[in-house]
Design a protein around this motif. Structure first.
Motif, PDB file in Angstrom:
ATOM      1  N   MET A   1       0.777  -1.318  -0.042  1.00 15.00           N
ATOM      2  CA  MET A   1       0.008   0.054  -0.109  1.00 15.00           C
ATOM      3  C   MET A   1       0.868   1.362   0.046  1.00 15.00           C
ATOM      4  O   MET A   1       0.707   2.182  -0.867  1.00 15.00           O
ATOM      5  CB  MET A   1      -0.923  -0.028   1.085  1.00 15.00           C
ATOM      6  CG  MET A   1      -1.936   1.050   1.453  1.00 15.00           C
ATOM      7  SD  MET A   1      -3.204   0.718   2.448  1.00 15.00           S
ATOM      8  CE  MET A   1      -2.599   1.711   3.845  1.00 15.00           C
ATOM      9  N   PHE A   2       1.785   1.396   0.754  1.00 19.76           N
ATOM     10  CA  PHE A   2       2.621   2.520   0.973  1.00 19.76           C
ATOM     11  C   PHE A   2       3.982   2.190   0.423  1.00 19.76           C
ATOM     12  O   PHE A   2       4.938   1.764   1.317  1.00 19.76           O
ATOM     13  CB  PHE A   2       2.686   3.119   2.451  1.00 19.76           C
ATOM     14  CG  PHE A   2       1.335   3.447   2.777  1.00 19.76           C
ATOM     15  CD1 PHE A   2       0.652   2.746   3.598  1.00 19.76           C
ATOM     16  CD2 PHE A   2       0.735   4.806   2.319  1.00 19.76           C
ATOM     17  CE1 PHE A   2      -0.776   3.004   4.128  1.00 19.76           C
ATOM     18  CE2 PHE A   2      -0.233   5.168   2.824  1.00 19.76           C
ATOM     19  CZ  PHE A   2      -1.169   4.456   3.520  1.00 19.76           C
ATOM     20  N   CYS A   3       4.242   2.036  -0.895  1.00 17.33           N
ATOM     21  CA  CYS A   3       5.341   1.623  -1.221  1.00 17.33           C
ATOM     22  C   CYS A   3       6.769   2.371  -0.932  1.00 17.33           C
ATOM     23  O   CYS A   3       7.514   1.636  -0.697  1.00 17.33           O
ATOM     24  CB  CYS A   3       5.271   1.764  -2.864  1.00 17.33           C
ATOM     25  SG  CYS A   3       4.316   0.694  -3.364  1.00 17.33           S
TER      26      CYS A   3
ATOM     27  N   LEU B   1      -4.992   7.365  -4.370  1.00 20.34           N
ATOM     28  CA  LEU B   1      -5.757   6.138  -5.484  1.00 20.34           C
ATOM     29  C   LEU B   1      -6.316   5.073  -4.856  1.00 20.34           C
ATOM     30  O   LEU B   1      -7.336   4.374  -5.050  1.00 20.34           O
ATOM     31  CB  LEU B   1      -4.741   5.894  -6.535  1.00 20.34           C
ATOM     32  CG  LEU B   1      -4.436   7.198  -7.287  1.00 20.34           C
ATOM     33  CD1 LEU B   1      -3.413   6.685  -8.380  1.00 20.34           C
ATOM     34  CD2 LEU B   1      -5.510   7.727  -8.037  1.00 20.34           C
ATOM     35  N   GLU B   2      -5.638   4.442  -3.764  1.00 24.30           N
ATOM     36  CA  GLU B   2      -6.006   3.243  -3.150  1.00 24.30           C
ATOM     37  C   GLU B   2      -7.417   3.668  -2.345  1.00 24.30           C
ATOM     38  O   GLU B   2      -8.456   2.834  -2.235  1.00 24.30           O
ATOM     39  CB  GLU B   2      -5.035   2.792  -2.244  1.00 24.30           C
ATOM     40  CG  GLU B   2      -5.552   1.365  -1.678  1.00 24.30           C
ATOM     41  CD  GLU B   2      -4.579   0.732  -0.541  1.00 24.30           C
ATOM     42  OE1 GLU B   2      -4.979  -0.053   0.376  1.00 24.30           O
ATOM     43  OE2 GLU B   2      -3.366   1.089  -0.596  1.00 24.30           O
ATOM     44  N   ALA B   3      -7.301   4.857  -1.511  1.00 22.55           N
ATOM     45  CA  ALA B   3      -8.484   5.149  -0.870  1.00 22.55           C
ATOM     46  C   ALA B   3      -9.737   5.513  -1.596  1.00 22.55           C
ATOM     47  O   ALA B   3     -10.643   4.624  -1.388  1.00 22.55           O
ATOM     48  CB  ALA B   3      -8.053   6.554   0.037  1.00 22.55           C
TER      49      ALA B   3
ATOM     50  N   VAL C   1     -13.239   3.145  -1.654  1.00 18.63           N
ATOM     51  CA  VAL C   1     -14.643   3.874  -1.664  1.00 18.63           C
ATOM     52  C   VAL C   1     -15.516   3.493  -2.741  1.00 18.63           C
ATOM     53  O   VAL C   1     -16.753   2.946  -2.684  1.00 18.63           O
ATOM     54  CB  VAL C   1     -14.679   5.441  -1.790  1.00 18.63           C
ATOM     55  CG1 VAL C   1     -15.999   6.030  -1.905  1.00 18.63           C
ATOM     56  CG2 VAL C   1     -13.978   6.111  -0.462  1.00 18.63           C
ATOM     57  N   GLY C   2     -14.933   3.254  -3.965  1.00 19.17           N
ATOM     58  CA  GLY C   2     -15.625   3.002  -5.174  1.00 19.17           C
ATOM     59  C   GLY C   2     -16.045   1.255  -4.880  1.00 19.17           C
ATOM     60  O   GLY C   2     -17.025   0.962  -5.221  1.00 19.17           O
TER      61      GLY C   2
END
Length: 184
Positions: free
Chosen positions: A1-3, A170-172, A176-177
């Protein structure tokens, strides 16, 4: 997630691996590893991983509380580090800046909500039943975690300071999507 945050821990992992390899070579020259040595190496590696996870979680927990209470603009990174009981350098080891920390907190909340919602929808049923269950679980989750509701509501108005195109954001947005898509 947090590269970027994970990539920054890579040198420490390599050092730990090199240290383990040196110890392995040293022990092999002295007659090899015993089962106790293997357990010691394993527990040392697990402890290092747990400590790493623990400090990141402490930072996220402290930041969640502070962001929910006073908003994005109302806190500084020094205050987050102090509330987490860590030095500012530990905070910067995990998060490059305040926007990344803020998005990480919001994403963690959204992922936890998504997990609960998806488990509730797995029971099946007709669309109306699934939607009602989805809403019930969402209300329950937010009632159980009032800081989540406060922080997510604040984020609707405070995200203007965020760049908008980071991998974390973008992950958040994807989370949500998925949450909204699951309800339909």
């Amino acid at each position: 997630m947090f590269c970027c945050a994970r990539a920054s821990s890579l040198p420490r992992i390599i050092v730990r691996m090199a240290s383990t390899e040196t110890t392995s070579i040293h022990c092999a020259l002295k007659g090899g590893w015993s089962n106790a040595d293997d357990r010691t190496r394993s527990s040392m590696a697990n402890a290092a991983t747990a400590a790493e996870t623990s400090s990141r979680d402490k930072i996220l927990d402290a930041a969640e509380t502070l962001f929910a209470k006073r908003g994005y603009a109302g806190i500084g990174l020094s205050e987050v580090a102090e509330a987490a009981g860590l030095g500012k350098s530990s905070l910067f080891h995990h998060f490059r800046n305040k926007p990344q920390l803020y998005v990480a907190v919001a994403t963690r909340i959204l992922v936890r909500i998504e997990d609960r919602l998806m488990r509730s929808l797995a029971a099946g049923g007709d669309p109306m039943t699934r939607l009602e269950r989805w809403l019930d679980v969402l209300i329950d989750v937010l009632a159980e975690n009032p800081s989540w509701a406060r922080l997510l509501l604040r984020s609707l108005f405070e995200d203007d300071d965020l760049p908008g195109d980071t991998p974390e954001q973008l992950e958040a947005q994807a989370t949500v999507g998925r949450i909204v898509g699951a309800a339909t």
